[in-house]
Design an enzyme around this catalytic site. Structure first.
Site, PDB file in Angstrom:
ATOM      1  N   HIS A  31      -8.612  -8.381  -0.369  1.00 58.44           N
ATOM      2  CA  HIS A  31      -8.132  -8.807   0.946  1.00 58.44           C
ATOM      3  C   HIS A  31      -9.193  -9.738   1.532  1.00 58.44           C
ATOM      4  CE1 HIS A  31      -5.642  -5.189   0.597  1.00 58.44           C
ATOM      5  NE2 HIS A  31      -5.026  -5.468   1.738  1.00 58.44           N
ATOM      6  N   GLU A  86      -7.739 -12.655   6.340  1.00 64.43           N
ATOM      7  CA  GLU A  86      -6.657 -12.064   7.140  1.00 64.43           C
ATOM      8  C   GLU A  86      -7.147 -11.993   8.592  1.00 64.43           C
ATOM      9  OE1 GLU A  86      -6.037  -7.922   6.296  1.00 64.43           O
ATOM     10  OE2 GLU A  86      -4.164  -7.799   7.448  1.00 64.43           O
ATOM     11  N   HIS A  89       0.850  -1.199   0.000  1.00 63.02           N
ATOM     12  CA  HIS A  89       0.000   0.000   0.000  1.00 63.02           C
ATOM     13  C   HIS A  89       0.886   1.249   0.000  1.00 63.02           C
ATOM     14  CE1 HIS A  89      -3.779  -2.181   1.101  1.00 63.02           C
ATOM     15  NE2 HIS A  89      -2.897  -3.053   1.560  1.00 63.02           N
TER      16      HIS A  89
END
Ligand SMILES: [Zn+2]
Length: 347
Positions: free
Chosen positions: A198, A201, A22
């Site tokens: 994502h 996680e 990022h």
């Protein structure tokens, strides 16, 4: 239009590729302080930038990430952090990086998207001409902002046709269900954008199932909790879906408590396509070099397994086949040279 990446000049080719990184998470404390000096520190933030780089929990990490973005107020700020990132990646031997950027956080504060992108692209091109990496942008949606934020991402991508590689979704996995974004992911692919998400996680295997089956994500960001579900592992293996694993990130956010508990070795043993990345290198005080070292020193993988992961990072990228071949050739040369040096040193 082909979503594949532009060619890499041979002289800049290195042997590593980073595919989960990022831009906002690469801002160092020193740069943050410098940005505060230019435009003033938001009064809601602590006076010591270092305190935003230690996280007691995943929600606190998300909060710190959002707070750091408050230092970005002008296109020049984006250019500066892009330059910093390119220089760091060059030192890490990175040939190409697919970089997340969440424009909506800044467009909602009145910074025009194209002005930001122009500044970022100019900075990246300048560094690339000096042997830096080839960068490509993935616009990352903030899941807790719902489909509205993702729609804005698609509008930004449409405005900058041919300059955006893909879209992703990050943030709080448990906030808004994947179904709310399904049509937007489909629309993104119709626009020629690559799609990643994502998942797995903070939330469990169900989140990965949905990222694949509902969103159609081509790669999964993290995905480490897939290790809890044998059926999911079988599906990921069958469909050859790569995981963008970020080991130090998982330790720093508390998603994994100890290195010993990290599921990466089990995922490798299960035959899943594993890549290793930094996620937010400044926020997690790591680098790609450190992550590769951790594979052997912390996670007990052998040299051959670590090399396979490096190779997978290239293969799982969205680079063109010719760029992949060029970097893979360099991986081979670098590896055989270091083995040769190792043998000579021992004898
Ligand atoms: Zn991430």
């Amino acid at each position: 239009m082909s979503p594949q990446r532009a060619l890499l000049p041979r002289r800049t080719a290195r042997s590593r590729v980073e595919i989960h990184l990022h831009l906002e998470g690469s801002i160092s404390p020193a740069r943050l302080r410098a940005l505060w000096e230019v435009s003033g520190r938001d009064p809601s933030l602590p006076s010591n930038p270092e305190s935003l780089y230690r996280h007691r929990s995943f929600p606190e990490f998300l909060q710190h990430f959002a707070q750091i973005t408050k230092a970005l107020n002008r296109p020049e700020d984006l250019a500066q952090i892009t330059t910093d990132l390119c220089r760091r990646l060059k030192r890490q031997g990175v040939a190409a990086a697919e970089v997340f950027f969440s424009p909506v956080i800044l467009t909602r504060r009145g910074i025009p998207f194209l002005e930001m992108l122009d500044a970022m692209d100019e900075a990246a091109a300048r560094e690339r001409a000096r042997g830096g990496p080839a960068l490509a942008w993935i616009l990352d949606g903030v899941r807790q902002w719902g489909p509205g934020g993702m729609e804005e991402n698609l509008r930004c991508a449409a405005m900058a046709a041919g300059r955006i590689l893909g879209i992703g979704i990050g943030g709080d996995e448990r906030s808004v269900p994947a179904e709310a974004f399904a049509a937007l992911f489909h629309a993104a692919r119709q626009m020629g954008l690559r799609t990643v998400a994502h998942a797995g996680e903070f939330d469990g295997p169900e989140s990965v199932w949905k990222a694949v089956e509902v969103l159609g994500a081509e790669r999964i960001g993290h995905g480490i909790r897939s290790a809890e579900d044998p059926l999911l592992l079988a599906m990921l293996r069958r469909r050859r879906i790569p995981l963008e694993v970020c080991p130090t990130s998982n330790l720093r956010t508390g998603v994994v408590r100890r290195w010993h508990d990290h599921p990466l070795p089990r995922l490798v043993a299960a035959g899943i396509r594993i890549t290793v990345n930094t996620d937010d290198p400044a926020l997690f005080r790591t680098s790609l070099h450190t992550e590769y070292q951790a594979l052997q020193r912390r996670l007990g993988l052998g040299e051959a397994a670590a090399l396979r992961i490096q190779t997978e990072g290239v293969r799982a990228s969205f680079l063109s086949p010719s760029d992949k071949r060029r970097i893979l050739q360099r991986v081979k040369v670098t590896n055989s040279t270091s083995r040769l040096i190792g043998r000579k040193t021992k004898s």
